[in-house]
Motif scaffolding. Structure first.
Motif: not given
Length: 150
Positions: A5-16
């Protein structure tokens, strides 16, 4: 990961695939992507992008000490002279916000003596303002905008 229940944002994912990470804008590095971290990153971006909180006054994973005991606040908002104003505690979406969570954040506040406490599991958000004079918590209906903080 989880619908919250929070707005989306330009999330930066990484790792494996086995060890995913997410970029923490406050710590300026990728950290392990856990359910609690998912909530933290969305909440921090919500405060900055939607509530006007200055990024430079927020910090994640702040160590506290009571004697030999070490604890970590999930997030802290500081004022402009770097005194703590708000403690924010996050839980995974599967963890209900019960008295135990409130007791945890209240323990941190024994050391920091802040004006506001917030708890969030991404689905539910609880915010209260401290009334030290009357020794009580005032629960707020909404997370205040930065400009509305007393």
């Amino acid at each position: 990961m989880y619908h919250i229940n929070l707005p989306q944002y330009a999330i930066r994912l990484g790792g494996t695939k086995e060890k995913p990470t997410v970029f923490d804008v406050l710590r300026r590095k990728h950290v392990a992507l856990t359910p609690e971290e998912w909530v933290r990153q969305h909440f921090i971006h919500y405060l900055i992008e939607h509530k006007g909180y200055p990024q430079g006054l927020l910090a994640n994973e702040i160590e506290l000490r009571i004697g030999d005991k070490k604890m970590r606040c999930d997030s802290i908002l500081y004022n402009k002279v770097l005194q703590p104003r708000m403690i924010i505690e996050y839980k995974a979406p599967t963890v209900p916000l019960q008295q135990k969570v409130f007791d945890q954040i209240a323990t941190y506040n024994l050391l920091l003596h802040v004006d506001y406490l917030i708890m969030s599991n991404g689905l539910q958000h609880i915010c209260c303002r401290m009334d030290y004079e009357n020794r009580r918590y005032i629960f707020l209906e909404n997370i205040p905008c930065y400009s509305d903080l007393i």
